[in-house]
Enzyme design. Structure first.
Site, PDB file in Angstrom:
ATOM      1  N   ASP A 126      -7.249  -4.855   9.188  1.00 49.40           N
ATOM      2  CA  ASP A 126      -7.158  -3.609   8.495  1.00 49.40           C
ATOM      3  C   ASP A 126      -6.864  -3.324   6.641  1.00 49.40           C
ATOM      4  OD1 ASP A 126      -4.387  -4.856   8.174  1.00 49.40           O
ATOM      5  OD2 ASP A 126      -3.535  -3.646   9.270  1.00 49.40           O
TER       6      ASP A 126
ATOM      7  N   GLU B 109       1.054  -1.169  -0.237  1.00 47.50           N
ATOM      8  CA  GLU B 109      -0.709   0.002   0.313  1.00 47.50           C
ATOM      9  C   GLU B 109       0.239   1.354  -0.010  1.00 47.50           C
ATOM     10  OE1 GLU B 109      -3.508  -1.735   2.738  1.00 47.50           O
ATOM     11  OE2 GLU B 109      -1.392  -1.177   3.645  1.00 47.50           O
TER      12      GLU B 109
HETATM   13  P1  NAD Z   1       2.824 -10.363  13.126  1.00 46.17           P
HETATM   14  O1  NAD Z   1       3.312 -11.199  12.367  1.00 46.17           O
HETATM   15  O2  NAD Z   1       4.029 -10.313  13.716  1.00 46.17           O
HETATM   16  O3  NAD Z   1       1.612 -11.175  14.522  1.00 46.17           O
HETATM   17  C1  NAD Z   1       0.638 -11.751  14.764  1.00 46.17           C
HETATM   18  C2  NAD Z   1       0.436 -12.452  16.051  1.00 46.17           C
HETATM   19  O4  NAD Z   1      -1.237 -13.024  15.560  1.00 46.17           O
HETATM   20  C3  NAD Z   1       1.658 -13.345  15.315  1.00 46.17           C
HETATM   21  O5  NAD Z   1       2.023 -14.774  16.949  1.00 46.17           O
HETATM   22  C4  NAD Z   1       0.436 -15.053  14.321  1.00 46.17           C
HETATM   23  O6  NAD Z   1       0.206 -16.145  15.976  1.00 46.17           O
HETATM   24  C5  NAD Z   1      -0.793 -14.505  15.938  1.00 46.17           C
HETATM   25  N1  NAD Z   1      -2.201 -14.809  15.502  1.00 46.17           N
HETATM   26  C6  NAD Z   1      -2.975 -15.375  14.404  1.00 46.17           C
HETATM   27  N2  NAD Z   1      -4.158 -15.329  14.446  1.00 46.17           N
HETATM   28  C7  NAD Z   1      -4.407 -15.573  15.642  1.00 46.17           C
HETATM   29  C8  NAD Z   1      -5.218 -15.400  16.238  1.00 46.17           C
HETATM   30  N3  NAD Z   1      -6.894 -16.004  15.804  1.00 46.17           N
HETATM   31  N4  NAD Z   1      -5.521 -15.893  17.735  1.00 46.17           N
HETATM   32  C9  NAD Z   1      -4.399 -15.313  18.402  1.00 46.17           C
HETATM   33  N5  NAD Z   1      -3.263 -14.718  17.611  1.00 46.17           N
HETATM   34  C10 NAD Z   1      -3.051 -15.435  16.355  1.00 46.17           C
HETATM   35  O7  NAD Z   1       1.870  -9.460  12.886  1.00 46.17           O
HETATM   36  P2  NAD Z   1       1.931  -7.118  13.699  1.00 46.17           P
HETATM   37  O8  NAD Z   1       3.159  -6.836  13.088  1.00 46.17           O
HETATM   38  O9  NAD Z   1       2.286  -7.843  14.902  1.00 46.17           O
HETATM   39  O10 NAD Z   1       0.759  -7.090  12.956  1.00 46.17           O
HETATM   40  C11 NAD Z   1      -0.504  -7.446  13.781  1.00 46.17           C
HETATM   41  C12 NAD Z   1      -2.257  -7.424  13.123  1.00 46.17           C
HETATM   42  O11 NAD Z   1      -2.215  -5.924  13.395  1.00 46.17           O
HETATM   43  C13 NAD Z   1      -1.748  -7.923  11.074  1.00 46.17           C
HETATM   44  O12 NAD Z   1      -3.069  -7.623  11.010  1.00 46.17           O
HETATM   45  C14 NAD Z   1      -1.070  -6.062  10.712  1.00 46.17           C
HETATM   46  O13 NAD Z   1      -1.426  -5.690   9.510  1.00 46.17           O
HETATM   47  C15 NAD Z   1      -1.800  -4.748  11.483  1.00 46.17           C
HETATM   48  N6  NAD Z   1      -1.723  -4.028  11.591  1.00 46.17           N
HETATM   49  C16 NAD Z   1      -2.324  -2.540  11.864  1.00 46.17           C
HETATM   50  C17 NAD Z   1      -2.004  -1.284  12.637  1.00 46.17           C
HETATM   51  C18 NAD Z   1      -2.910  -0.177  11.901  1.00 46.17           C
HETATM   52  O14 NAD Z   1      -2.596   0.848  12.052  1.00 46.17           O
HETATM   53  N7  NAD Z   1      -4.565  -0.762  12.338  1.00 46.17           N
HETATM   54  C19 NAD Z   1      -0.544  -1.248  11.776  1.00 46.17           C
HETATM   55  C20 NAD Z   1       0.504  -2.290  12.159  1.00 46.17           C
HETATM   56  C21 NAD Z   1       0.138  -3.027  11.863  1.00 46.17           C
END
Ligand code: NAD
Length: 358
Positions: free
Chosen positions: A244, A73
């Site tokens: 997101d 993006e």
């Molecule tokens: P990451 O991959 O480092 O961590 C995600 C974690 O979620 C992993 O440890 C995974 O095992 C766990 N997980 C997956 N499915 C699960 C479930 N059903 N129950 C419990 N745990 C589960 O990702 P990240 O960098 O920490 O990002 C997390 C999320 O936040 C992503 O989806 C990312 O797109 C989103 N994000 C949003 C924003 C925002 O501004 N809203 C900003 C950054 C990241």
């Protein structure tokens, strides 16, 4: 000017057209010098101040390029003086091959000349600004006496969120759950000694027990149900950051129907956020209206508030402006020779010729 002029036997571009570059290493030095919590607090202040001048920004939903495994993006915005954009991806499957789910970099430019004034890593900066945005929203939406937060998903964002809520909102206990136990162990290790009470949990149900705030930050490219309706009691604040992207959500739609929903920028959130599951005209409140006092935040003890976070360009702009100032203050940056800038602005060709010794 970066015309290659012969000075003292070396061919060196002058520093005039150099662009400060904040590398990952520079970012870590900037953040560690000020402190993680202090950096999040400073970015939160800038985000809130920028939301208070919402009308000054060019706003557009981010521009996605979807593929089967993820999305790339671009997130542009401008306040008329400065222009900024972030390049960011989300590829949940990356973790399986030892790569990050989210990586990012960004640029800040001077609108008057169009010249970039900063190039920066933004993987770390995104985690900082996301935590800053979450805590700023929670200041207006979470129960005032909140002391316990559940964090579902112990990945890259988890510790930044936990620390921000500890230092800026008074959270004393975080209850962690992840489907991958090693992720929770990592987060618990990293958060030891921060003053937070860390409670690793075996299920999401166990994690949310007694929590006044529930942060969901999981990554899965599907309409997931991290929380079902019966798991969310009255009076809770939901900080849902993982849903997101179109087709990527975390909350059961019944929770949304019981919640007052707060968003960053509706045209983007309606496509990407939890509310993609609802009618396109389902009422939501824009956070800038809450910050400016035009709309109420939390109104009652029993209200369920939901920050349907997707991340908006102005938040990255605020974060880049903070890092631009911090890099200059600390000297933690390197100059990038990335703008061709001949002595005579129209003699671009001649500059190339001279560099070749012609
Ligand atoms: P990451 O991959 O480092 O961590 C995600 C974690 O979620 C992993 O440890 C995974 O095992 C766990 N997980 C997956 N499915 C699960 C479930 N059903 N129950 C419990 N745990 C589960 O990702 P990240 O960098 O920490 O990002 C997390 C999320 O936040 C992503 O989806 C990312 O797109 C989103 N994000 C949003 C924003 C925002 O501004 N809203 C900003 C950054 C990241």
């Amino acid at each position: 000017m970066n015309d290659m002029t012969q000075t003292s036997g070396t061919l060196a571009p002058s520093r005039m057209a150099m662009v400060p570059f904040v590398s990952v290493d520079d970012m870590m030095r900037i953040v560690n010098r000020a402190g993680v919590a202090e950096t999040i607090a400073a970015i939160a202040d800038r985000i809130e101040a920028d939301f208070l001048r919402w009308e000054s920004f060019d706003k557009t939903p981010r521009i996605p390029a979807h593929s089967p495994d993820g999305v790339i993006e671009l997130m542009p915005t401008s306040d008329g003086d400065r222009y900024g954009f972030k390049f960011v991806n989300c590829h949940p499957k990356n973790v399986r091959t030892g790569q990050q789910t989210v990586v990012a970099f960004g640029v800040l430019a001077d609108v008057a000349t169009g010249y970039p004034i900063l190039v920066s890593e933004m993987t770390i900066l995104t985690a900082l600004r996301t935590a800053a945005m979450s805590v700023t929203a929670a200041k207006y939406l979470a129960p005032k006496d909140a002391r316990v937060m559940a964090v579902i998903g112990s990945g890259a964002q988890c510790e930044f969120q936990s620390l921000a809520f500890h230092h800026l909102l008074g959270i004393e206990e975080v209850r962690l759950y992840d489907i991958d136990r090693t992720a929770t162990e990592k987060a618990a290790r990293n958060l030891a000694g921060t003053g937070l009470r860390i409670v690793p949990c075996a299920t999401a149900e166990e994690a949310i027990a007694g929590a006044q705030i529930i942060t969901t930050c999981t990554a899965d490219k599907q309409m997931a149900t991290i929380l079902t309706d019966n798991m969310v009691g009255a009076g809770v604040h939901l900080n849902a950051i993982g849903g997101d992207c179109p087709g990527k959500t975390e909350l059961h739609s019944d929770i949304l129907l019981r919640s007052d929903i707060f968003v960053e920028y509706p045209p983007q959130t309606r496509v990407e956020g939890e509310i993609q599951q609802l009618d396109p005209d389902h009422p939501v409140t824009e956070l800038w209206r809450v910050f400016s006092g035009q709309e109420p935040g939390r109104r009652s003890e029993n209200q369920i508030t939901l920050f349907d976070s997707v991340g908006f360009a102005t938040e990255d702009f605020s974060a880049l402006c903070h890092i631009h100032a911090a890099a200059r203050e600390t000297g933690f940056f390197t100059d990038l020779d990335m703008l061709a800038d001949p002595d005579d602005p129209r003699d671009l060709f001649g500059m190339v010729q001279r560099a070749g010794g012609v």
